[in-house]
Design a protein around this motif. Structure first.
Motif, PDB file in Angstrom:
ATOM      1  N   ASP A   1     -41.393  13.834   5.832  1.00 50.14           N
ATOM      2  CA  ASP A   1     -42.195  13.996   7.057  1.00 50.14           C
ATOM      3  C   ASP A   1     -41.735  12.934   8.069  1.00 50.14           C
ATOM      4  OD1 ASP A   1     -43.290  11.658   6.001  1.00 50.14           O
ATOM      5  OD2 ASP A   1     -45.373  12.310   6.175  1.00 50.14           O
TER       6      ASP A   1
ATOM      7  N   GLY B   1     -49.321  11.217   8.935  1.00 50.76           N
ATOM      8  CA  GLY B   1     -49.527  10.707   7.582  1.00 50.76           C
ATOM      9  C   GLY B   1     -50.256   9.376   7.523  1.00 50.76           C
ATOM     10  N   ASN B   2     -50.302   8.640   8.641  1.00 49.75           N
ATOM     11  CA  ASN B   2     -50.942   7.310   8.568  1.00 49.75           C
ATOM     12  C   ASN B   2     -51.915   7.060   9.721  1.00 49.75           C
ATOM     13  OD1 ASN B   2     -49.415   6.823  10.819  1.00 49.75           O
ATOM     14  ND2 ASN B   2     -48.007   5.394   9.858  1.00 49.75           N
TER      15      ASN B   2
ATOM     16  N   HIS C   1     -52.208  21.601   8.861  1.00 50.87           N
ATOM     17  CA  HIS C   1     -51.659  20.356   9.411  1.00 50.87           C
ATOM     18  C   HIS C   1     -52.649  19.802  10.439  1.00 50.87           C
ATOM     19  CE1 HIS C   1     -48.948  17.601  11.459  1.00 50.87           C
ATOM     20  NE2 HIS C   1     -48.212  17.651  10.353  1.00 50.87           N
TER      21      HIS C   1
ATOM     22  N   GLY D   1     -53.485  17.711   5.971  1.00 50.91           N
ATOM     23  CA  GLY D   1     -52.601  16.561   5.772  1.00 50.91           C
ATOM     24  C   GLY D   1     -51.234  16.789   6.385  1.00 50.91           C
ATOM     25  N   SER D   2     -50.469  15.720   6.428  1.00 49.32           N
ATOM     26  CA  SER D   2     -49.115  15.788   6.989  1.00 49.32           C
ATOM     27  C   SER D   2     -48.246  16.675   6.095  1.00 49.32           C
ATOM     28  CB  SER D   2     -48.513  14.381   7.035  1.00 49.32           C
ATOM     29  OG  SER D   2     -48.169  13.976   5.726  1.00 49.32           O
TER      30      SER D   2
ATOM     31  N   GLU E   1     -47.959  15.196   2.736  1.00 50.10           N
ATOM     32  CA  GLU E   1     -49.184  15.341   1.936  1.00 50.10           C
ATOM     33  C   GLU E   1     -49.312  16.768   1.393  1.00 50.10           C
ATOM     34  OE1 GLU E   1     -51.959  11.861   3.889  1.00 50.10           O
ATOM     35  OE2 GLU E   1     -51.542  13.628   5.081  1.00 50.10           O
TER      36      GLU E   1
ATOM     37  N   SER F   1     -46.753  18.580   0.593  1.00 53.07           N
ATOM     38  CA  SER F   1     -45.765  18.603  -0.476  1.00 53.07           C
ATOM     39  C   SER F   1     -46.333  17.943  -1.743  1.00 53.07           C
ATOM     40  CB  SER F   1     -44.530  17.864   0.042  1.00 53.07           C
ATOM     41  OG  SER F   1     -43.492  17.985  -0.819  1.00 53.07           O
ATOM     42  N   ASP F   2     -47.044  16.820  -1.575  1.00 52.70           N
ATOM     43  CA  ASP F   2     -47.676  16.148  -2.731  1.00 52.70           C
ATOM     44  C   ASP F   2     -48.693  17.078  -3.393  1.00 52.70           C
ATOM     45  OD1 ASP F   2     -46.241  13.917  -2.111  1.00 52.70           O
ATOM     46  OD2 ASP F   2     -47.918  12.839  -1.174  1.00 52.70           O
ATOM     47  N   PHE F   3     -49.400  17.826  -2.578  1.00 51.55           N
ATOM     48  CA  PHE F   3     -50.402  18.780  -3.096  1.00 51.55           C
ATOM     49  C   PHE F   3     -49.727  19.767  -4.068  1.00 51.55           C
ATOM     50  CE2 PHE F   3     -53.113  22.516  -2.934  1.00 51.55           C
ATOM     51  CZ  PHE F   3     -54.407  22.063  -2.669  1.00 51.55           C
TER      52      PHE F   3
ATOM     53  N   GLN G   1     -48.714  18.082  -7.336  1.00 51.72           N
ATOM     54  CA  GLN G   1     -49.861  17.890  -8.240  1.00 51.72           C
ATOM     55  C   GLN G   1     -50.380  19.209  -8.806  1.00 51.72           C
ATOM     56  OE1 GLN G   1     -52.356  15.964  -5.380  1.00 51.72           O
ATOM     57  NE2 GLN G   1     -51.084  14.122  -5.339  1.00 51.72           N
TER      58      GLN G   1
END
Ligand code: 13P
Ligand code: SF4
Length: 322
Positions: A63, A153-154, A220, A235-236, A239, A241-243, A246
């Motif tokens: 990202d 993301g932040n 997004h 999420g970004s 985030e 992608s992390d989803f 998991q």
């Protein structure tokens, strides 16, 4: 890179790119990788790039935040940004002594276009003492008159790290409104929108729920707040992608640029992606051909006016320190 290695990379995208095209693609990938070695170059690739770029010639993918972080650390003489112009400018600001190339200078961004440095100075006059947080999706000139940058993301972290009751967050109105719902800090904003995410309406989410009741809907934070509220997760792109990493859902709908789903679907064949088609015309300007051209002919070099480079760099560095 050997021919068979390039072949392996193109096999990764075999479901998307027809066999006839993959043969010439393999030759181009080989040439790009050869040039990367010769020039000591790396290719940074945003999550919204087409699979035939994302899954083949990339050295670093991610990202906006990850690309900024990696651009700071990168050990190379040449950085090719397979993304949009503000990302290349950020890479240049963090690597003033390296050559930074963008394969198409017209790869812009509707958010970056929505605000000028003069607009920021006008806001500063109107709200004296209120810190200005600028989304990375802005020009270096806008960053230079801001206090600190943020990414999707932040953004919440940056808002809260400043320790003040009120901030100005520019230029994405929807990102600011979405973050305002997660914090007690008052957020003033601007009227910029992402031309891809602003088109997604709450009725679309409702319709998707009816059509795909078992799917998790991820939005997004550049989407309007009514859309993120109706989604299951916001999420970004990292985030999202992390989803997937998991394995939090078997069926998913990503309310974002659609190359993101195409890229994730290749990495997660066990997840069913219900695809939308919202393409960013700026991201789509980057192709395998113009990446090859960039490396072969050293174009197009991105430079930042020295009078704004130092304060713009400071805004990015402050963000990276958080
Ligand atoms: P992120 O990759 O930081 O989520 O940003 C999305 C975007 O629109 C970049 O242009
Ligand atoms: Fe800009 Fe939106 Fe395209 Fe990202 S997707 S580059 S925010 S127009």
């Amino acid at each position: 890179m050997h021919a068979n290695q390039a072949q392996l990379l193109t096999d990764k995208i075999e479901k998307i790119v027809p066999r006839s095209e993959r043969m010439s693609l393999t030759r181009k990938i080989q040439r790009i990788n050869q040039l990367k070695q010769e020039r000591n170059a790396v290719i940074l690739v945003h999550n919204y790039q087409m699979p035939k770029i994302f899954h083949t010639v990339s050295d670093i993918v991610g990202d906006s935040l990850a690309l900024a972080r990696e651009a700071e650390k990168v050990d190379a003489d040449v950085i090719v940004m397979a993304g949009v112009h503000f990302m290349a400018e950020t890479a240049k600001l963090l690597n003033p002594n390296k050559t930074v190339l963008i394969p198409d200078t017209e790869a812009g961004c509707s958010l970056a276009e929505s605000i000028t440095p003069q607009d920021v100075l006008t806001l500063r006059n109107k709200y004296p003492g209120v810190p200005v947080i600028t989304y990375v999706n802005t020009s270096a000139a806008v960053k230079a008159v801001s206090d600190i940058c943020c990414t999707s993301g932040n953004a919440k972290k940056v808002v809260e790290a400043l320790g003040v009751p009120r901030v100005i967050m520019i230029p994405d109105e929807y990102l600011a409104q979405n973050i305002a719902q997660q914090t007690n800090v008052e957020i003033l904003t601007w009227k910029g929108h992402c031309q891809v995410h602003e088109l997604i309406a709450p009725e679309d989410v409702e319709q998707m729920r009816q059509d795909h009741p078992n799917a998790a809907i991820l939005a997004h934070p550049e989407c309007p707040p009514e859309v993120t509220a109706a989604a299951d997760f916001s999420g970004s792109t990292a985030e999202m992608s992390d989803f997937m990493d998991q394995k939090r859902a078997q069926n998913v709908i990503l309310l974002t640029e659609c190359s993101m789903s195409d890229n994730l679907a290749i990495n997660h064949p066990d997840i069913n992606f219900i695809r939308l088609c919202n393409l960013c015309p700026h991201m789509q300007r980057i192709t395998i051909d113009n990446i090859l051209d960039a490396l072969e002919n050293n174009r197009y070099e991105v430079n930042v006016d020295p009078s704004i480079a130092e304060p713009a760099r400071l805004s990015i560095k402050r963000m990276l320190e958080i």
